[in-house]
Write an enzyme that holds these catalytic residues in place. Structure first.
Site, PDB file in Angstrom:
ATOM      1  N   ARG A  35       0.876  -1.188   0.000  1.00 54.70           N
ATOM      2  CA  ARG A  35       0.000   0.000   0.000  1.00 54.70           C
ATOM      3  C   ARG A  35       0.901   1.221   0.000  1.00 54.70           C
ATOM      4  O   ARG A  35       1.755   1.376   0.889  1.00 54.70           O
ATOM      5  CB  ARG A  35      -0.888  -0.011   1.247  1.00 54.70           C
ATOM      6  CG  ARG A  35      -1.689   1.269   1.500  1.00 54.70           C
ATOM      7  CD  ARG A  35      -2.727   1.521   0.427  1.00 54.70           C
ATOM      8  NE  ARG A  35      -3.727   2.498   0.852  1.00 54.70           N
ATOM      9  CZ  ARG A  35      -3.575   3.814   0.763  1.00 54.70           C
ATOM     10  NH1 ARG A  35      -2.429   4.322   0.304  1.00 54.70           N
ATOM     11  NH2 ARG A  35      -4.567   4.602   1.134  1.00 54.70           N
ATOM     12  N   GLU A  65     -11.284   5.683  -4.971  1.00 63.69           N
ATOM     13  CA  GLU A  65     -11.619   4.271  -5.034  1.00 63.69           C
ATOM     14  C   GLU A  65     -12.224   3.925  -6.388  1.00 63.69           C
ATOM     15  O   GLU A  65     -12.804   4.777  -7.070  1.00 63.69           O
ATOM     16  CB  GLU A  65     -12.631   3.920  -3.929  1.00 63.69           C
ATOM     17  CG  GLU A  65     -12.131   4.171  -2.520  1.00 63.69           C
ATOM     18  CD  GLU A  65     -11.095   3.153  -2.070  1.00 63.69           C
ATOM     19  OE1 GLU A  65     -10.985   2.091  -2.706  1.00 63.69           O
ATOM     20  OE2 GLU A  65     -10.405   3.433  -1.085  1.00 63.69           O
ATOM     21  N   ARG A  98      -1.155  -5.089   4.923  1.00 66.35           N
ATOM     22  CA  ARG A  98      -0.414  -4.625   3.756  1.00 66.35           C
ATOM     23  C   ARG A  98       0.844  -3.875   4.197  1.00 66.35           C
ATOM     24  O   ARG A  98       0.832  -3.178   5.211  1.00 66.35           O
ATOM     25  CB  ARG A  98      -1.289  -3.699   2.902  1.00 66.35           C
ATOM     26  CG  ARG A  98      -2.553  -4.343   2.377  1.00 66.35           C
ATOM     27  CD  ARG A  98      -3.454  -3.347   1.669  1.00 66.35           C
ATOM     28  NE  ARG A  98      -3.888  -2.279   2.568  1.00 66.35           N
ATOM     29  CZ  ARG A  98      -4.768  -1.343   2.228  1.00 66.35           C
ATOM     30  NH1 ARG A  98      -5.277  -1.340   1.008  1.00 66.35           N
ATOM     31  NH2 ARG A  98      -5.120  -0.411   3.098  1.00 66.35           N
TER      32      ARG A  98
END
Length: 215
Positions: A48, A56, A90
């Site tokens: 990430r 998004e 992540r």
């Protein structure tokens, strides 16, 4: 005294070695700020991008942000510099393609917001401001469509739930208001300036929105 110096040097070395460099080839781009890196040991790592946040998929500009990142990194070998993971497991990282700092490039080209809650590098805010002034990328969208992704996610989580009172931050939604005359408090004006990037509230660029409310 000698032992104290050794301890200090050891502590400094530990601090500087905290960051971990992970090198690998990008085999997947999930969206504008998340990739899968394949290491030489054939281990797949979800990365990430740190300090930035992109629209998004499903938001205006979401697919374009994904394509922008993919154009930079897909099938490229790069280095992810990290010192922690997020709550989803992540790896949070600064990405480098050679000498190119990918996180910053996404902001420079208007493909990402600075993730204010987690960003610590003032350079990114300067890059964002320049991209906004030049109407690059997402900054060319109508203002009503420029909703920070963290606000967009929050609004989706709260859909169908009772709303808070109008004075509470949960009720402040990017895109709902445009001018100082619509603000009910200095706190609300600061929210729209800092979280939504509504620069028109700070006409003299001193960091204080809506002087009549915040004086």
């Amino acid at each position: 005294m000698k032992n104290i110096l050794i301890l200090l040097i050891t502590g400094l070395l530990s601090a500087f070695s905290w960051a971990e460099d992970i090198t690998g080839r990008v085999v997947s781009v999930h969206d504008g700020d998340t990739i899968i890196l394949l290491t030489p040991e054939q281990k797949q790592i979800k990365i990430r991008l740190a300090e930035i946040d992109t629209p998004e998929i499903g938001q205006p500009y979401g697919n374009k942000a994904k394509k922008a990142l993919s154009d930079w990194v897909f099938d490229q070998t790069l280095t992810a510099r990290s010192n922690k993971k997020d709550r989803y497991g992540r790896v949070l990282a600064q990405l480098y393609l050679g000498e190119v700092w990918i996180n910053a490039e996404m902001v420079k080209q208007g493909d990402a917001w600075v993730y204010r809650q987690y960003s610590r590098d003032p350079r990114l805010l300067a890059f964002e401001k320049k991209a906004q002034e030049e109407k690059k990328g997402l900054w060319a969208l109508p203002e009503s469509q420029r909703v920070p992704p963290w606000e967009w996610r929050k609004s989706r989580r709260t859909q169908g739930k009772p709303t808070a009172s109008a004075s509470e931050p949960a009720q402040w939604t990017c895109g709902a208001k445009r001018t100082c005359s619509q603000m009910t408090s200095c706190e609300e004006a600061r929210f729209y300036l800092k979280q939504c990037g509504l620069s028109r509230l700070d006409r003299n660029q001193d960091g204080v929105p809506c002087e009549k409310l915040c004086s």
